[in-house]
Design a protein around this motif. Structure first.
Motif, mmCIF file in Angstrom:
data_model
loop_
_atom_site.group_PDB
_atom_site.id
_atom_site.type_symbol
_atom_site.label_atom_id
_atom_site.label_comp_id
_atom_site.label_asym_id
_atom_site.label_seq_id
_atom_site.Cartn_x
_atom_site.Cartn_y
_atom_site.Cartn_z
ATOM 1 N N THR A 29 46.196 -7.790 -2.210
ATOM 2 C CA THR A 29 45.917 -9.145 -1.730
ATOM 3 C C THR A 29 46.231 -9.348 -0.250
ATOM 4 O O THR A 29 45.952 -10.415 0.298
ATOM 5 C CB THR A 29 46.723 -10.189 -2.542
ATOM 6 O OG1 THR A 29 48.115 -9.870 -2.471
ATOM 7 C CG2 THR A 29 46.274 -10.221 -3.987
ATOM 8 N N THR A 30 46.818 -8.356 0.401
ATOM 9 C CA THR A 30 47.103 -8.480 1.832
ATOM 10 C C THR A 30 46.594 -7.241 2.562
ATOM 11 O O THR A 30 46.392 -6.185 1.972
ATOM 12 C CB THR A 30 48.612 -8.622 2.115
ATOM 13 O OG1 THR A 30 49.269 -7.398 1.755
ATOM 14 C CG2 THR A 30 49.218 -9.770 1.340
ATOM 15 N N ASN A 139 44.840 -12.801 -0.557
ATOM 16 C CA ASN A 139 43.390 -12.879 -0.706
ATOM 17 C C ASN A 139 42.950 -12.112 -1.955
ATOM 18 O O ASN A 139 43.439 -11.021 -2.206
ATOM 19 C CB ASN A 139 42.694 -12.294 0.525
ATOM 20 C CG ASN A 139 43.023 -13.079 1.785
ATOM 21 O OD1 ASN A 139 42.762 -14.264 1.859
ATOM 22 N ND2 ASN A 139 43.615 -12.410 2.765
ATOM 23 N N SER A 141 39.557 -10.680 -4.159
ATOM 24 C CA SER A 141 38.158 -10.337 -3.957
ATOM 25 C C SER A 141 37.231 -11.323 -4.669
ATOM 26 O O SER A 141 37.542 -11.817 -5.756
ATOM 27 C CB SER A 141 37.872 -8.916 -4.456
ATOM 28 O OG SER A 141 37.903 -8.871 -5.869
ATOM 29 N N GLN A 145 37.096 -12.703 -8.733
ATOM 30 C CA GLN A 145 37.000 -14.127 -9.055
ATOM 31 C C GLN A 145 35.771 -14.402 -9.917
ATOM 32 O O GLN A 145 35.834 -15.163 -10.893
ATOM 33 C CB GLN A 145 36.936 -14.953 -7.770
ATOM 34 C CG GLN A 145 38.230 -14.954 -6.961
ATOM 35 C CD GLN A 145 38.120 -15.824 -5.728
ATOM 36 O OE1 GLN A 145 37.814 -17.006 -5.826
ATOM 37 N NE2 GLN A 145 38.364 -15.246 -4.562
ATOM 38 N N LYS A 229 42.664 -19.028 -8.350
ATOM 39 C CA LYS A 229 41.751 -19.337 -7.237
ATOM 40 C C LYS A 229 40.556 -20.187 -7.662
ATOM 41 O O LYS A 229 39.848 -20.734 -6.818
ATOM 42 C CB LYS A 229 41.238 -18.040 -6.604
ATOM 43 C CG LYS A 229 42.203 -17.370 -5.664
ATOM 44 C CD LYS A 229 42.434 -18.165 -4.386
ATOM 45 C CE LYS A 229 41.265 -18.103 -3.437
ATOM 46 N NZ LYS A 229 41.563 -18.823 -2.163
ATOM 47 N N LEU A 248 48.074 -18.202 -2.469
ATOM 48 C CA LEU A 248 46.615 -18.091 -2.567
ATOM 49 C C LEU A 248 45.897 -19.251 -1.875
ATOM 50 O O LEU A 248 44.679 -19.345 -1.917
ATOM 51 C CB LEU A 248 46.200 -18.041 -4.039
ATOM 52 C CG LEU A 248 46.620 -16.785 -4.804
ATOM 53 C CD1 LEU A 248 46.575 -17.035 -6.307
ATOM 54 C CD2 LEU A 248 45.741 -15.602 -4.427
ATOM 55 N N ARG A 249 46.665 -20.162 -1.285
ATOM 56 C CA ARG A 249 46.147 -21.355 -0.603
ATOM 57 C C ARG A 249 45.424 -22.300 -1.566
ATOM 58 O O ARG A 249 44.443 -22.962 -1.193
ATOM 59 C CB ARG A 249 45.230 -20.966 0.556
ATOM 60 C CG ARG A 249 45.940 -20.192 1.669
ATOM 61 C CD ARG A 249 45.062 -20.051 2.903
ATOM 62 N NE ARG A 249 45.760 -19.360 3.968
ATOM 63 C CZ ARG A 249 45.727 -18.036 4.157
ATOM 64 N NH1 ARG A 249 45.024 -17.290 3.326
ATOM 65 N NH2 ARG A 249 46.387 -17.470 5.143
#
Length: 295
Positions: A29-30, A139, A141, A145, A229, A248-249
């Motif tokens: 994720t980073t 982040n 992919s 998702q 997400k 994950l914002r």
């Protein structure tokens, strides 16, 4: 902390010693923060001491300029301090708490009166005072998702209310019911309840209709990230998955009961709100936060 280090000194090489289940997730994720991961299996170290010694030997061969010991700023981990010394870096850095100054070459003062992540950055501010604390950064992919959406088409949009929590952080079913009704009053219809298998014990005391609507999520950490997400808002008690949602914002509303909201809560306008429910105006604050988050 890692992002603050790389942003202010992009040329430095960072190695990350991290428990193996989280290491793989962090790696996926980073990007650009860590030059080499050192995943370890702590239970295995207890039964196979030679693996612990082998890891230590490898780390010592790297001749690190500095080792940073990461734990709560008002606490001291003897095992981390001792391990850091055994790595034989030029400098061992950690928080100035309890007996830590006897172990660390540089003991940094911080506080629990600000966010935990900001305290972590204090460990680096001694080297670069311009370092800033920024939330988010994971982040997932688009492909993963999409895969989760296709697997659960009726459970992956709108608002997610996460019922999971541990010990004194567990909220009552009535509190979640109130949140649900407030969302309905705002015209929200796509509202989902979810929890982990370990949460089923306390969920059994919740209203029957909540139990029936609750989706028990039983997937990997990476799939969990892709699941979170999907939603425009994540609502929960003070719990680990909430921190994942923030990373994950995903916008969050967190309901605290007795833990340190300043240290573990997030307050960012129209993005993250934390509220202490026992306070007299707690419900009014929830209404105000929902207005901002669902504008």
């Amino acid at each position: 902390l890692l992002r603050a280090m790389k942003k202010t000194r992009p040329e430095i090489e960072i190695h990350y010693l991290i428990h193996h289940p989280v290491a793989s997730h962090f790696k996926e994720t980073t990007s650009g923060l860590v030059d080499r991961y050192w995943p370890y299996n702590q239970p295995e170290f207890m039964s196979r001491h030679w693996r612990y010694l082998s890891l230590l030997k490898e780390l010592r061969s790297e001749s690190f300029d500095a080792v940073f010991s990461i734990n709560n700023p008002d606490n001291f981990s003897l095992s981390q301090g001792a391990f850091g010394q055994l790595v034989k870096a030029k400098m061992l850095v950690g928080f100035d708490a309890r007996d830590s100054s006897g172990y660390y070459d540089l003991a940094i003062r911080s506080t629990t009166d600000k966010h935990y992540a900001d305290s972590m950055v204090d460990l680096w501010r001694e080297f670069d005072s311009s370092a800033r604390c920024e939330f988010g950064g994971f982040n997932v992919s688009v492909e993963l998702q999409k895969e989760i959406r296709e697997r659960y088409p009726d459970k992956t949009s709108g608002i997610l209310i996460w019922l999971g929590a541990t010990k004194s952080k567990v909220l009552r079913g009535e509190e979640f019911e109130t949140i649900y009704r407030l969302l309905e009053q705002r015209g929200e219809r796509n509202i989902h309840f979810a929890a982990a298998p370990a949460d089923q014990g306390h969920i059994a005391s919740y209203p029957k209709w909540i139990q029936e609507k609750t989706f028990i999520w039983q997937h990997s950490l990476m799939e969990t990230s892709a699941y979170f997400k999907q939603f425009k808002l994540f609502i929960s008690a003070d719990t680990g998955p909430m921190h994942l949602a923030v990373a994950l914002r995903v916008p969050t509303l967190t309901l605290f009961q007795n833990s340190n909201m300043t240290q573990y809560g997030y307050q960012e306008k129209r993005q993250h709100y934390s509220i202490m429910l026992p306070e007299a105006d707690g419900l009014a604050q929830v209404n105000k936060a929902l207005d901002a988050l669902l504008f």
